[in-house]
Design a protein around this motif. Structure first.
Motif, PDB file in Angstrom:
ATOM      1  N   CYS A  19       0.834  -1.208   0.000  1.00 56.77           N
ATOM      2  CA  CYS A  19       0.000   0.000   0.000  1.00 56.77           C
ATOM      3  C   CYS A  19       0.871   1.262   0.000  1.00 56.77           C
ATOM      4  O   CYS A  19       0.584   2.218  -0.727  1.00 56.77           O
ATOM      5  CB  CYS A  19      -0.933   0.019   1.205  1.00 56.77           C
ATOM      6  N   THR A  22       2.474   1.600  -3.442  1.00 61.01           N
ATOM      7  CA  THR A  22       1.471   2.010  -4.415  1.00 61.01           C
ATOM      8  C   THR A  22       1.151   3.496  -4.277  1.00 61.01           C
ATOM      9  O   THR A  22       1.005   4.207  -5.276  1.00 61.01           O
ATOM     10  CB  THR A  22       0.190   1.178  -4.242  1.00 61.01           C
ATOM     11  N   TYR A  23       1.064   3.971  -3.053  1.00 62.15           N
ATOM     12  CA  TYR A  23       0.814   5.398  -2.825  1.00 62.15           C
ATOM     13  C   TYR A  23       1.935   6.239  -3.445  1.00 62.15           C
ATOM     14  O   TYR A  23       1.671   7.254  -4.088  1.00 62.15           O
ATOM     15  CB  TYR A  23       0.705   5.680  -1.322  1.00 62.15           C
TER      16      TYR A  23
END
Length: 69
Positions: A19, A22-23
């Motif tokens: 996560c 991906t950010y």
């Protein structure tokens, strides 16, 4: 793998790291009208997954040590 009981905690930490990556990969941008566009929901999700993974890892490790005694 040494122990399958730690698998859930490692998967949770891995999802949290994904996560965060991906950010960073998506990034942020400002629209022409001045609106900020960013995948903000990934930050709290990543912190939550990493926190839960660490708690699970500590819990399974402590219970494993206590069962040996």
């Amino acid at each position: 793998m040494k122990s399958k009981k730690h698998l859930l905690s490692f998967i949770s930490i891995l999802i949290g790291a994904i996560c965060l990556l991906t950010y960073e990969a998506i990034g942020t941008k400002v629209e022409p009208d001045g609106a900020l566009v960013e995948p903000f929901f990934l930050l709290p999700l990543s912190y939550l997954f990493i926190f839960v993974g660490i708690i699970l890892l500590l819990f399974t490790s402590i219970t494993s040590v206590l069962k040996r005694k």
